[in-house]
Design a protein around this motif. Sequence first.
Motif, PDB file in Angstrom:
ATOM      1  N   GLN A   1      35.051  80.442   1.308  1.00  0.00           N
ATOM      2  CA  GLN A   1      36.367  81.498   0.967  1.00  0.00           C
ATOM      3  C   GLN A   1      36.361  82.625   0.144  1.00  0.00           C
ATOM      4  O   GLN A   1      36.874  83.781   0.172  1.00  0.00           O
ATOM      5  CB  GLN A   1      36.785  80.634  -0.615  1.00  0.00           C
ATOM      6  CG  GLN A   1      37.410  79.278  -0.075  1.00  0.00           C
ATOM      7  CD  GLN A   1      37.941  78.285  -1.535  1.00  0.00           C
ATOM      8  OE1 GLN A   1      37.520  79.112  -2.549  1.00  0.00           O
ATOM      9  NE2 GLN A   1      38.417  77.021  -1.399  1.00  0.00           N
ATOM     10  N   ASP A   2      34.788  83.338   0.052  1.00  0.00           N
ATOM     11  CA  ASP A   2      34.596  84.329  -1.225  1.00  0.00           C
ATOM     12  C   ASP A   2      34.171  85.534   0.566  1.00  0.00           C
ATOM     13  O   ASP A   2      34.047  86.922   0.236  1.00  0.00           O
ATOM     14  CB  ASP A   2      33.362  84.560  -1.154  1.00  0.00           C
ATOM     15  CG  ASP A   2      33.009  85.775  -1.940  1.00  0.00           C
ATOM     16  OD1 ASP A   2      34.264  86.087  -2.770  1.00  0.00           O
ATOM     17  OD2 ASP A   2      32.207  86.171  -2.864  1.00  0.00           O
ATOM     18  N   LEU A   3      34.129  84.740   1.232  1.00  0.00           N
ATOM     19  CA  LEU A   3      33.684  85.786   3.248  1.00  0.00           C
ATOM     20  C   LEU A   3      34.519  86.902   2.911  1.00  0.00           C
ATOM     21  O   LEU A   3      34.091  88.148   3.420  1.00  0.00           O
ATOM     22  CB  LEU A   3      33.974  85.067   4.391  1.00  0.00           C
ATOM     23  CG  LEU A   3      33.236  83.887   4.383  1.00  0.00           C
ATOM     24  CD1 LEU A   3      33.022  82.738   5.808  1.00  0.00           C
ATOM     25  CD2 LEU A   3      31.578  84.271   4.808  1.00  0.00           C
ATOM     26  N   PRO A   4      35.833  87.338   3.057  1.00  0.00           N
ATOM     27  CA  PRO A   4      36.833  87.805   3.084  1.00  0.00           C
ATOM     28  C   PRO A   4      36.190  89.129   2.147  1.00  0.00           C
ATOM     29  O   PRO A   4      36.133  90.320   2.315  1.00  0.00           O
ATOM     30  CB  PRO A   4      38.079  87.341   2.848  1.00  0.00           C
ATOM     31  CG  PRO A   4      38.144  86.367   3.014  1.00  0.00           C
ATOM     32  CD  PRO A   4      37.133  86.127   2.866  1.00  0.00           C
ATOM     33  N   ARG A   5      35.994  89.462   0.405  1.00  0.00           N
ATOM     34  CA  ARG A   5      35.604  89.955  -0.173  1.00  0.00           C
ATOM     35  C   ARG A   5      34.226  90.568   0.222  1.00  0.00           C
ATOM     36  O   ARG A   5      33.734  91.902   0.226  1.00  0.00           O
ATOM     37  CB  ARG A   5      35.363  89.461  -1.583  1.00  0.00           C
ATOM     38  CG  ARG A   5      35.000  90.140  -2.369  1.00  0.00           C
ATOM     39  CD  ARG A   5      34.903  89.805  -3.534  1.00  0.00           C
ATOM     40  NE  ARG A   5      33.545  88.847  -3.844  1.00  0.00           N
ATOM     41  CZ  ARG A   5      32.025  88.984  -3.539  1.00  0.00           C
ATOM     42  NH1 ARG A   5      31.908  91.243  -3.639  1.00  0.00           N
ATOM     43  NH2 ARG A   5      30.998  88.264  -3.552  1.00  0.00           N
TER      44      ARG A   5
ATOM     45  N   ALA B   1      40.154  95.353   5.657  1.00  0.00           N
ATOM     46  CA  ALA B   1      40.529  94.803   5.094  1.00  0.00           C
ATOM     47  C   ALA B   1      40.980  93.170   5.963  1.00  0.00           C
ATOM     48  O   ALA B   1      41.315  92.166   6.444  1.00  0.00           O
ATOM     49  CB  ALA B   1      41.616  94.716   4.152  1.00  0.00           C
ATOM     50  N   GLN B   2      41.409  93.993   6.808  1.00  0.00           N
ATOM     51  CA  GLN B   2      42.237  93.246   8.108  1.00  0.00           C
ATOM     52  C   GLN B   2      40.915  92.852   9.160  1.00  0.00           C
ATOM     53  O   GLN B   2      41.430  91.578   9.327  1.00  0.00           O
ATOM     54  CB  GLN B   2      42.844  94.192   9.418  1.00  0.00           C
ATOM     55  CG  GLN B   2      43.679  93.281  10.775  1.00  0.00           C
ATOM     56  CD  GLN B   2      44.937  94.020  11.099  1.00  0.00           C
ATOM     57  OE1 GLN B   2      44.837  95.623  11.082  1.00  0.00           O
ATOM     58  NE2 GLN B   2      45.742  94.399  12.094  1.00  0.00           N
ATOM     59  N   LYS B   3      39.696  93.184   9.140  1.00  0.00           N
ATOM     60  CA  LYS B   3      39.159  92.948  10.139  1.00  0.00           C
ATOM     61  C   LYS B   3      38.573  91.914   9.258  1.00  0.00           C
ATOM     62  O   LYS B   3      37.643  90.861   9.946  1.00  0.00           O
ATOM     63  CB  LYS B   3      38.020  93.848  10.861  1.00  0.00           C
ATOM     64  CG  LYS B   3      37.105  93.402  11.901  1.00  0.00           C
ATOM     65  CD  LYS B   3      38.063  93.282  12.777  1.00  0.00           C
ATOM     66  CE  LYS B   3      37.949  94.733  13.657  1.00  0.00           C
ATOM     67  NZ  LYS B   3      38.911  93.994  14.576  1.00  0.00           N
ATOM     68  N   ALA B   4      38.311  91.749   8.423  1.00  0.00           N
ATOM     69  CA  ALA B   4      37.211  91.260   7.117  1.00  0.00           C
ATOM     70  C   ALA B   4      37.796  89.543   7.295  1.00  0.00           C
ATOM     71  O   ALA B   4      37.568  89.030   7.704  1.00  0.00           O
ATOM     72  CB  ALA B   4      36.925  91.678   5.698  1.00  0.00           C
ATOM     73  N   ASP B   5      39.468  89.144   6.976  1.00  0.00           N
ATOM     74  CA  ASP B   5      40.120  87.994   7.158  1.00  0.00           C
ATOM     75  C   ASP B   5      39.853  87.645   8.736  1.00  0.00           C
ATOM     76  O   ASP B   5      39.969  86.265   8.620  1.00  0.00           O
ATOM     77  CB  ASP B   5      41.782  89.005   7.302  1.00  0.00           C
ATOM     78  CG  ASP B   5      42.278  88.917   5.451  1.00  0.00           C
ATOM     79  OD1 ASP B   5      41.031  88.713   4.390  1.00  0.00           O
ATOM     80  OD2 ASP B   5      43.450  89.628   5.476  1.00  0.00           O
ATOM     81  N   TRP B   6      39.970  88.918   9.877  1.00  0.00           N
ATOM     82  CA  TRP B   6      40.084  88.362  11.101  1.00  0.00           C
ATOM     83  C   TRP B   6      38.239  87.568  11.218  1.00  0.00           C
ATOM     84  O   TRP B   6      38.566  86.618  11.800  1.00  0.00           O
ATOM     85  CB  TRP B   6      39.837  89.303  11.977  1.00  0.00           C
ATOM     86  CG  TRP B   6      40.142  88.780  13.499  1.00  0.00           C
ATOM     87  CD1 TRP B   6      41.059  88.114  14.366  1.00  0.00           C
ATOM     88  CD2 TRP B   6      38.955  88.642  13.770  1.00  0.00           C
ATOM     89  NE1 TRP B   6      39.899  87.947  15.250  1.00  0.00           N
ATOM     90  CE2 TRP B   6      38.855  88.543  16.080  1.00  0.00           C
ATOM     91  CE3 TRP B   6      37.710  88.862  13.958  1.00  0.00           C
ATOM     92  CZ2 TRP B   6      37.834  88.162  16.818  1.00  0.00           C
ATOM     93  CZ3 TRP B   6      36.520  89.215  14.780  1.00  0.00           C
ATOM     94  CH2 TRP B   6      36.628  88.544  16.429  1.00  0.00           C
TER      95      TRP B   6
END
Length: 700
Positions: A434-438, A447-452
Amino acid sequence: MSSPKPRFFSAVRSWPLLLALGCATPARPPVIAPEESRAMKPAFDLAAVKAGLVAKHGEASRARIERGVDQVALQWRAEDGDLSVFVSEQFVSDARVLDATFARLERLFEQLDGHMLELGRETQWYTDLDLGPLLPVEPLVAAYDPSSHVTEDLFRAKVAFVVLLNFPLTTLSERTEKGPTWTRRQWAEARLAGRFSMRVPADIAQESSREVAAANLYIAEYNVWMHHLLDERGERLFPKGLRLISHWNLRDELKADYADPRGREKQRMIVQVMERIITQTIPAAVIDNPRLDWNPYTNVVTVAPADTVEADAPSKEAKADATREQDVRYARLLAIFQAARRADPFVPVAPTRIARAFELGRELPEERVKALLAQVLESPLVPRVAKEIETRLGRKLEPQDVWYAGFKPGAQRPESELDALTRKRYPSAEAFAQDLPRILRGMGFSAQKADWLAAHIRVDASRGAGHAQQAMRRGDFPRLRTRVEKEGMSYKGYNIAVHELGHNVEQAFSLYGVDHTLLTGVPNNAFTEALAFVFQARDLELLGLGKPDAASERERVLGDFWQTWERSGIAMVDMGVWHWLYAHPEATAAELREAVVSISRDVWARYFAPVLGGEGTTLLAIYSHMISYPLYLPDYPLGHLIAFQIEEHLSRKGPLGAEFERMATYGSVTPDVWMTHATGAPVSAEPLLRATEAALKGKP
């Protein structure tokens, strides 16, 4: 941070290359001895076959015809039928048909490789993941490789021969010399044909898979309960419940103990445990057994008092048996060697496991790798860095200081403080996921690439220390595995998880972002390790600790140099052991043990004793990869050298996320081609050596 690789290595281009590395699987038909196989080769008038094809397709196709027919003839057997009829039917001269054939095969192999990898992942699901006690059937399931018959089946179905007839099978020298000028399509064609550069009988490959799986399970369950180690005074130096896997956690605990007031005592005890494991004088009964106490100095085993046994300790026999482990460690390695040796006659282009590891796997000649490592091992910078460590510690250096961790920002923080932080933040593997995007935003991704990326990575709790497992088919996802204890993720587990995340990000980009799926991956395991090191170096920063500045950059450089020096030593031992095995193919496990001990002592005496002392130590042989993934260890120092070149480039470019993606999507070309694209220069030790020299002069 090192991590054991699953059956499908994270940097392997596709499962057939595992066979090239000597760790693959085989076919349904009975095994044919090499001599018999050669005798069965049919006699065809190849000149007449070629002439007939030239007459049919025209002089413009002559070069392709001559090369293709020779490539087919090299692997053709009497049972395959009439070669002349086959090549007449399957040679393609029309460019549009050839393009369509290439596209069809690329699509096929993405699906075939991907689904085979997923099936293999499923067979090892319970041995890889921390899902409770294993059922008796699990080791048998894990040893089964669903892909074992595929290469031979593709030869029998003649799909492999269509590839060999129509696409060029290249040598390493060709790829090295001509590769820099090739188009991406030419590179993809080279990888397509390279899948069929050998034809190893399936049961030989299955034997390799079986032995590797057995060694992996052996290593995954090789834990030491540290609270049950006693010193000469009968004192317990480690906290209750601390269960460490060899070698990863033992080494990392040793590193963490520099911040402990009693750290030196603890480190010396860990060194003694490591020496017992290597020399196989460790009592077999104490391995992963919290119901026995053990003094690693005297080797005395006693039943642990009831009040010291962990409340949820696994059921183990509490019998004070000091009988040593009977060379199981080396029997596992020997079995892998013998399986690889059976494949040797079927791979004339690389007739030893050593040749396959360097020429086909790394695509770097062994002599060049040794020369790179020797540059570091023999560097006059070593005693100068050692002197600085000695000044910091206020004492003469000892063997355990080969793992000195004081250069890392935050290294002086007690391990307990870091454990408290990571356990609170990550009570489970799901919390880390769950913490991967941060985390990914903190690494410099948008932010877009992190979510992808977070959506394309799956996180599992590992039974062993942890590993990253790639995906080979778009629609599947890389897996991040790290150990999560019942109290939550320790700092060690977190450190490994960040490293493995670097693998996974590379794996996601190099599958979903590459222009040809035949080029999925990176040149070799050293490159995926290098990209993982880029992540791992920022683990404390991602926790909100250790912001980078000029002083921390100097520390990073010195730390990279010291770690590369250490890992160059373990790589030399790994290579030395395999050369010894080929020189002594009928050796027993006991003889192999003595050879490993001797080789590790010799490497230590040559490169390490002058600065660390410890004459006779065997520490360089502790790495578990040497047992479960032989000849993998050279990838670590290579990975550090490559990582340093990448970091040097990143310091001049930015943001990190965009550059990381640009590098990772270039795919599995040869090492120097990839590195030149990534950083502007081929693989070299010089950037690290130059930066270390500057750092010692006080220039960040």
